[in-house]
Design an enzyme around this catalytic site. Structure first.
Site, PDB file in Angstrom:
ATOM      1  N   GLY A  18     -43.109 -16.850  28.884  1.00 43.27           N
ATOM      2  CA  GLY A  18     -44.191 -17.160  29.808  1.00 43.27           C
ATOM      3  C   GLY A  18     -45.221 -16.079  29.682  1.00 43.27           C
ATOM      4  O   GLY A  18     -45.217 -15.332  28.724  1.00 43.27           O
TER       5      GLY A  18
ATOM      6  N   SER B  37     -40.475 -10.982  27.991  1.00 42.41           N
ATOM      7  CA  SER B  37     -41.006 -11.118  26.637  1.00 42.41           C
ATOM      8  C   SER B  37     -42.084 -12.173  26.621  1.00 42.41           C
ATOM      9  O   SER B  37     -42.187 -13.008  27.515  1.00 42.41           O
ATOM     10  CB  SER B  37     -39.892 -11.462  25.658  1.00 42.41           C
ATOM     11  OG  SER B  37     -39.637 -12.842  25.720  1.00 42.41           O
ATOM     12  N   LYS B  38     -42.881 -12.110  25.584  1.00 39.17           N
ATOM     13  CA  LYS B  38     -44.032 -12.991  25.494  1.00 39.17           C
ATOM     14  C   LYS B  38     -43.611 -14.460  25.490  1.00 39.17           C
ATOM     15  O   LYS B  38     -44.298 -15.330  25.990  1.00 39.17           O
ATOM     16  CB  LYS B  38     -44.821 -12.666  24.239  1.00 39.17           C
ATOM     17  CG  LYS B  38     -46.248 -13.071  24.429  1.00 39.17           C
ATOM     18  CD  LYS B  38     -47.210 -12.465  23.506  1.00 39.17           C
ATOM     19  CE  LYS B  38     -48.573 -12.962  23.975  1.00 39.17           C
ATOM     20  NZ  LYS B  38     -49.515 -13.186  22.956  1.00 39.17           N
ATOM     21  N   ARG B  39     -42.448 -14.700  24.923  1.00 39.61           N
ATOM     22  CA  ARG B  39     -41.970 -16.078  24.806  1.00 39.61           C
ATOM     23  C   ARG B  39     -41.654 -16.714  26.165  1.00 39.61           C
ATOM     24  O   ARG B  39     -41.771 -17.908  26.332  1.00 39.61           O
ATOM     25  CB  ARG B  39     -40.742 -16.137  23.910  1.00 39.61           C
ATOM     26  CG  ARG B  39     -41.090 -16.548  22.492  1.00 39.61           C
ATOM     27  CD  ARG B  39     -39.927 -16.283  21.576  1.00 39.61           C
ATOM     28  NE  ARG B  39     -39.687 -14.846  21.461  1.00 39.61           N
ATOM     29  CZ  ARG B  39     -38.511 -14.270  21.627  1.00 39.61           C
ATOM     30  NH1 ARG B  39     -37.473 -14.972  21.959  1.00 39.61           N
ATOM     31  NH2 ARG B  39     -38.384 -12.971  21.465  1.00 39.61           N
TER      32      ARG B  39
END
Ligand code: GLU
Length: 484
Positions: A254, A250-252
């Site tokens: 990294g 997921s974008k969170r």
């Protein structure tokens, strides 16, 4: 053979989408087919300006080129779904006429309370088909009364449907588990399910490769092809990419945007090599693959179906490898943007030395994992160095001893002719001296190296002295002596 990459424009290219794009591209190229870009932008709430241009730009940088798309007309356009609404209108009418789809006038409030009721009764949430059997007259009446509606697909009420995935074989779905899903939304815009099938048919796509999150849609798609009486393309669903802990990327957590990897200094060849191995493996086990190698070796049927693991260390490994393979001139050009700030800080004299940058980069080439590493790794070459005098002390030596050793080294180095100032002659001179006097190498080379770099860890003192040049090296050693 025609394949397509059909992203929804989000403003950046997800690394998982790059893997999909690459596989779709390779599938086409391995069979002399055409590779098409189609923009699936019917979900307008997500539209981002400039997203399509960015997408084309980043794929172009990577080296994945399209045969057709919004930017290259191949006679099957428009290639952007929002420009195809009239086409969808025509085809939805065909389904309505065939009684394969129907108008549904249920309001969002009614659907909400229906879902709540289903939840309370522990039933699967599913449209209860209340509008499926409205009379023609009633439908016409409500349409002319201006009521809002969606159009739903009429699914078989019972029985099974068997669909064939090129990688997984036959998959069976129970029709009773599938709802009459929406094909056209109340704003007149088609859903993915509808637009995707119409477009794949009209664009004469022969092979669909897409993420396995679409397996649940697969039977619905096949039923639509059947309703139209069209032949469906072949389908291959690509396995999910998981992070090392087994979770979703997921974008969170990294970087997932290819643009971010580019900015950090990952090379296109590394990203491609890394991506191709997430779900595919060459038969000869040789994992170093250029795009041309991949084109030659890739076969759809060899794609794996177990989840692929995203391992950034592997990406670093490939990037280090491809950086080492680069001709020096090219690597210098690639490193320049990362060195711009350092270069601006350095003396005019050094800026003029045309071999200076080359030597700096050559020194790091073996070590670098990404282009951006060059900045931190070589900062000490460009500007004044700052460090605590304690760092110059090697093991149990006293300050006095270190000072004497440095003075001796400086004296020795001063004897070397400017024209002879290269790593090998500096090294020979120093080592011959230490050997002749039976001195401990660390007692002399540690302080010398620290005096030149101000760092605990760096490349060796001789190569650094070579890059710095005689004058700067001796100046730095003098500064160190003065500190002690
Ligand atoms: N627009 C869909 C996506 O971005 C495309 C899936 C497909 O290839 O059919 O996931």
């Amino acid at each position: 053979m025609r394949t397509r990459f059909a992203p929804s424009p989000t403003g950046y290219l997800h690394i998982g989408s790059l893997r999909t794009a690459l596989f779709v591209y390779l599938a086409a190229k391995s069979m002399d087919g055409k590779f098409i870009l189609r923009i699936e932008d019917t979900d307008q709430s997500r539209e981002v300006s400039g997203a399509v241009e960015n997408l084309i730009k980043i794929l172009d940088w990577i080296g994945i080129n399209f045969d057709e798309g919004p930017h290259i007309d191949g006679g099957f356009g428009p290639y952007t779904q929002s420009q195809r609404v009239e086409i969808y209108n025509k085809y939805i009418q065909e389904l309505l006429d065939k009684d394969e789809a129907y108008h549904c006038f249920c309001t969002p409030e009614r659907l909400d309370s229906m879902r709540k009721e289903q939840q309370e009764k522990k039933q699967a949430p599913r449209y209860d088909r209340i509008c499926r059997n409205l009379s023609k007259e009633e439908v016409l009446g409500r349409l002319s009364g201006g009521e809002r509606y969606v159009i739903r697909q009429k699914m078989p009420l019972d029985g099974e449907i068997v669909v064939h995935d090129e990688l997984r074989g036959d998959i069976t779905f129970k029709c009773a588990d599938m709802e009459d899903h929406v094909l056209i939304k109340s704003n007149g815009i088609p859903t993915y399910q509808f637009a995707n099938v119409v477009d794949d048919h009209l664009m004469e796509i022969t092979h669909v490769l897409r993420g396995d999150e679409w397996i649940a849609s697969f039977p619905k798609n096949i039923l639509l092809y059947k309703s139209f009486g069209w032949e469906a393309p072949k389908f291959a669903h690509l396995s999910l990419i998981l992070n090392k802990e087994g979770g979703k990327l997921s974008k969170r957590q990294g970087d997932v945007a290819v643009e971010d990897y580019r900015a950090k200094g990952y090379l296109p060849e590394s990203l491609l090599n890394f991506c191709v191995l997430m779900g595919w493996h060459p038969k000869d086990d040789n994992e170093i693959l250029s795009l041309a190698d991949m084109q030659e070796k890739f076969r759809i049927e060899d794609i794996g179906i177990s989840p692929a693991v995203f391992d950034v260390e592997k990406l670093d490994y490939f990037n280090g490898y491809y950086i080492r393979q680069k001709p020096l001139e090219e690597l210098v050009a690639l490193c320049k943007p990362y060195l711009a700030e350092n270069i601006s800080k350095t003396s005019e004299e050094r800026k003029k030395r045309d071999d200076f940058l080359k030597k700096v980069v050559a020194l790091e080439q073996e070590r670098m994992k990404k282009l951006s590493d060059i900045k931190e790794g070589t900062e000490f070459f460009f500007s004044e160095i700052e460090y605590e005098s304690e760092l110059l002390i090697w093991k149990k030596l006293t300050k006095e001893e270190v000072k004497n050793n440095l003075e001796k080294m400086a004296e020795l180095l001063n004897e070397i002719q400017e024209g002879n100032w290269i790593k090998t002659s500096i090294e020979e001179r120093v080592m011959a001296y230490l050997k002749a006097k039976d001195l401990k190498v660390g007692d002399y080379l540690w302080p010398m190296r620290v005096s030149l770099t101000g760092r605990k860890a760096s490349p060796g003192p001789f190569e650094i002295a070579d890059v710095l040049g005689k004058k700067e090296s001796l100046e730095r050693m003098k500064n160190a002596i003065n500190k002690l």
